[in-house]
Write a protein that holds these residues in place. Sequence first.
Motif, PDB file in Angstrom:
ATOM      1  N   PRO A  39      99.591 -29.279 -50.343  1.00 54.78           N
ATOM      2  CA  PRO A  39      99.924 -30.579 -50.524  1.00 54.78           C
ATOM      3  C   PRO A  39      99.509 -31.365 -52.033  1.00 54.78           C
ATOM      4  N   ASP A  40     100.463 -32.112 -52.200  1.00 57.67           N
ATOM      5  CA  ASP A  40      99.960 -32.889 -53.583  1.00 57.67           C
ATOM      6  C   ASP A  40      99.072 -33.814 -53.443  1.00 57.67           C
ATOM      7  N   PHE A  41      98.587 -34.128 -52.222  1.00 56.64           N
ATOM      8  CA  PHE A  41      97.669 -35.022 -52.211  1.00 56.64           C
ATOM      9  C   PHE A  41      96.129 -34.522 -52.351  1.00 56.64           C
ATOM     10  N   GLY A  42      95.519 -35.050 -52.994  1.00 57.10           N
ATOM     11  CA  GLY A  42      94.123 -34.682 -53.236  1.00 57.10           C
ATOM     12  C   GLY A  42      93.802 -33.540 -54.325  1.00 57.10           C
ATOM     13  N   ARG A  43      94.928 -33.663 -55.135  1.00 57.27           N
ATOM     14  CA  ARG A  43      95.012 -32.611 -56.213  1.00 57.27           C
ATOM     15  C   ARG A  43      94.100 -33.161 -57.480  1.00 57.27           C
ATOM     16  N   GLU A  51      89.831 -32.825 -55.812  1.00 55.49           N
ATOM     17  CA  GLU A  51      89.572 -34.234 -55.209  1.00 55.49           C
ATOM     18  C   GLU A  51      89.137 -34.487 -53.848  1.00 55.49           C
ATOM     19  N   ILE A  52      89.538 -33.584 -52.967  1.00 56.18           N
ATOM     20  CA  ILE A  52      89.252 -33.175 -51.686  1.00 56.18           C
ATOM     21  C   ILE A  52      87.891 -33.071 -51.751  1.00 56.18           C
ATOM     22  N   ALA A  53      87.519 -32.022 -52.490  1.00 53.47           N
ATOM     23  CA  ALA A  53      86.130 -31.399 -52.429  1.00 53.47           C
ATOM     24  C   ALA A  53      85.094 -32.368 -52.860  1.00 53.47           C
ATOM     25  N   PHE A  54      85.541 -33.082 -54.079  1.00 51.85           N
ATOM     26  CA  PHE A  54      84.754 -34.151 -54.378  1.00 51.85           C
ATOM     27  C   PHE A  54      84.502 -35.340 -53.568  1.00 51.85           C
ATOM     28  N   ASN A  68      83.116 -43.639 -43.666  1.00 48.87           N
ATOM     29  CA  ASN A  68      84.343 -44.593 -43.227  1.00 48.87           C
ATOM     30  C   ASN A  68      85.638 -44.319 -44.195  1.00 48.87           C
ATOM     31  N   GLU A  69      85.391 -44.170 -45.589  1.00 49.52           N
ATOM     32  CA  GLU A  69      86.229 -43.805 -46.417  1.00 49.52           C
ATOM     33  C   GLU A  69      86.600 -42.318 -46.085  1.00 49.52           C
ATOM     34  N   GLN A  70      85.791 -41.432 -46.073  1.00 52.62           N
ATOM     35  CA  GLN A  70      86.056 -40.223 -45.717  1.00 52.62           C
ATOM     36  C   GLN A  70      86.877 -39.899 -44.555  1.00 52.62           C
ATOM     37  N   LEU A  71      86.757 -40.926 -43.511  1.00 51.80           N
ATOM     38  CA  LEU A  71      87.734 -40.818 -42.454  1.00 51.80           C
ATOM     39  C   LEU A  71      89.147 -41.247 -42.703  1.00 51.80           C
ATOM     40  N   VAL A  72      89.142 -42.012 -43.436  1.00 51.36           N
ATOM     41  CA  VAL A  72      90.601 -42.636 -43.809  1.00 51.36           C
ATOM     42  C   VAL A  72      91.298 -41.554 -44.632  1.00 51.36           C
ATOM     43  N   TYR A  73      90.503 -41.043 -45.687  1.00 52.12           N
ATOM     44  CA  TYR A  73      90.965 -40.137 -46.569  1.00 52.12           C
ATOM     45  C   TYR A  73      91.504 -38.975 -45.847  1.00 52.12           C
ATOM     46  N   LEU A  74      90.722 -38.337 -44.867  1.00 48.62           N
ATOM     47  CA  LEU A  74      91.160 -37.170 -44.228  1.00 48.62           C
ATOM     48  C   LEU A  74      92.361 -37.480 -43.090  1.00 48.62           C
ATOM     49  N   ASN A  75      92.460 -38.812 -42.705  1.00 49.41           N
ATOM     50  CA  ASN A  75      93.546 -39.259 -41.935  1.00 49.41           C
ATOM     51  C   ASN A  75      94.982 -38.966 -42.839  1.00 49.41           C
ATOM     52  N   GLU A  76      94.798 -39.582 -44.184  1.00 48.59           N
ATOM     53  CA  GLU A  76      95.900 -39.685 -44.888  1.00 48.59           C
ATOM     54  C   GLU A  76      96.410 -38.133 -45.171  1.00 48.59           C
ATOM     55  N   TYR A  99      81.994 -26.500 -45.036  1.00 45.19           N
ATOM     56  CA  TYR A  99      81.173 -26.017 -44.273  1.00 45.19           C
ATOM     57  C   TYR A  99      80.036 -26.873 -43.725  1.00 45.19           C
ATOM     58  N   ASN A 100      79.850 -27.805 -44.831  1.00 42.64           N
ATOM     59  CA  ASN A 100      78.664 -28.763 -44.631  1.00 42.64           C
ATOM     60  C   ASN A 100      79.214 -30.312 -44.156  1.00 42.64           C
ATOM     61  N   SER A 101      80.503 -30.142 -44.234  1.00 43.83           N
ATOM     62  CA  SER A 101      81.143 -31.717 -43.829  1.00 43.83           C
ATOM     63  C   SER A 101      81.516 -31.684 -42.356  1.00 43.83           C
ATOM     64  N   ASP A 102      80.508 -32.280 -41.563  1.00 41.31           N
ATOM     65  CA  ASP A 102      80.771 -32.829 -40.082  1.00 41.31           C
ATOM     66  C   ASP A 102      82.120 -33.464 -39.989  1.00 41.31           C
ATOM     67  N   ILE A 103      82.457 -34.285 -40.813  1.00 40.87           N
ATOM     68  CA  ILE A 103      83.662 -35.047 -40.735  1.00 40.87           C
ATOM     69  C   ILE A 103      84.867 -34.254 -40.728  1.00 40.87           C
ATOM     70  N   PHE A 104      84.733 -33.340 -41.709  1.00 39.94           N
ATOM     71  CA  PHE A 104      85.915 -32.173 -41.941  1.00 39.94           C
ATOM     72  C   PHE A 104      85.942 -31.290 -40.627  1.00 39.94           C
ATOM     73  N   ILE A 105      84.852 -30.830 -40.304  1.00 41.48           N
ATOM     74  CA  ILE A 105      84.660 -29.848 -39.092  1.00 41.48           C
ATOM     75  C   ILE A 105      85.393 -30.743 -38.044  1.00 41.48           C
ATOM     76  N   ASN A 106      85.030 -31.722 -37.597  1.00 37.95           N
ATOM     77  CA  ASN A 106      85.261 -32.535 -36.352  1.00 37.95           C
ATOM     78  C   ASN A 106      86.950 -32.818 -36.653  1.00 37.95           C
ATOM     79  N   GLN A 107      87.282 -33.295 -37.791  1.00 38.85           N
ATOM     80  CA  GLN A 107      88.995 -33.585 -37.760  1.00 38.85           C
ATOM     81  C   GLN A 107      89.802 -32.421 -38.005  1.00 38.85           C
TER      82      GLN A 107
END
Length: 363
Positions: A39-43, A51-54, A68-76, A99-107
């Motif tokens: 993806p060119d997203f999050g580079r 960008e995704i990591a940070f 909430n911003e993380q949810l929108v970001y990951l949905n994009e 591995y420490n991001s519950d939002i990423f794990i759930n999504q």
Amino acid sequence: MKKNLYLHIGLPKTGTSAIQKFLVDNYEKLKNEYNLYYPDFGRWVDGSHHEIAFALSPNPYKTMKRHNEQLVYLNELKQKIIHTGCTNVLLSSECFHLYNSDIFINQFAKDYNVKIICYLRQQDAFLESIYKQEVQDIVFKENRSFQQYKDAKKESLYYFDFLKRWEKLTSSDNIIIKNFDTQQFVNQNIIDDFLSIFDIENDEQKFILTKDKVNVGFSRNVTEYKLLLNSILTNQTNELVYILHLYSSLEFGNGDPTVALSFMTNKEREKLLTEFEEDSRSIIEHFCTGKTSLFNNKMPPEKNSYSGLSREKILSVTKFIYDRKKEIIQQVYENCLNNKSGDALILNAIELLYPAVNEVLNG
């Protein structure tokens, strides 16, 4: 059918910059002809997915996004992945702590076949390389001696516990462990080796390839000079790093025998590596079924010990910087004069740098 989501997590100093450059340069071809979407997203500016990591974890470079911003970001990001026709998706960042991001794990963990790609580098070589990188970095500005750094960093060189954390996202058989060793690469080439994970054959007739080294480090002398600067120059810029790279290039080009001297003797390497033998066995047993060894524990040719940064060399580097950006040397001079700290590292840096800086500015 679930898409495969590959997370290339590094480690740092294992050819990640070269791999990421290749992926960016060949983005369209990989997507359209090889079923691999990078993806060119999050580079980040370097082509990684920093960008995704940070956005998802605390870091010294950028403010982490709120929940909430993380949810929108990951949905994009998800929408980008959904709309690609590729079944293989690849994200690459040695700064991932997903591995420490519950939002990423759930999504993502439930909706994708998550696979982890991790190159491991023998601990002695990794330690030297990451030390030089953090001395060079304008954010970390490492200023400790190598011995002090080694003692503080040693715990992070036990790779098994780090790899186990990624089982929050996937099973152990989906964690692909590769050895960062040229002799073990496919065709002795890091790009060929990485592409083999996706059953893609590298072909210079089809892909854009660069023969230039990516993320080249400093010479030993410049590393030692930057180490001194890190104690007294708080505000540093990429321009400073660029100038020091130019000086390093001159030393490498002139065949200066000190440019690649190591920070450890082979006796010190052997002692260090014995501390990780059990850790390596655990990795083999848990992640690398069928392997008999993780690293070859091969010692490099013994090199002469480094005698230290001479006053002549300090003056030479100082003049080189001044000729290209005199404001940097002016700032070093002012910091030396105004320093009130009793810190031993700072006092040592001032003692070594001040005479050269004063001579360059005042004759």
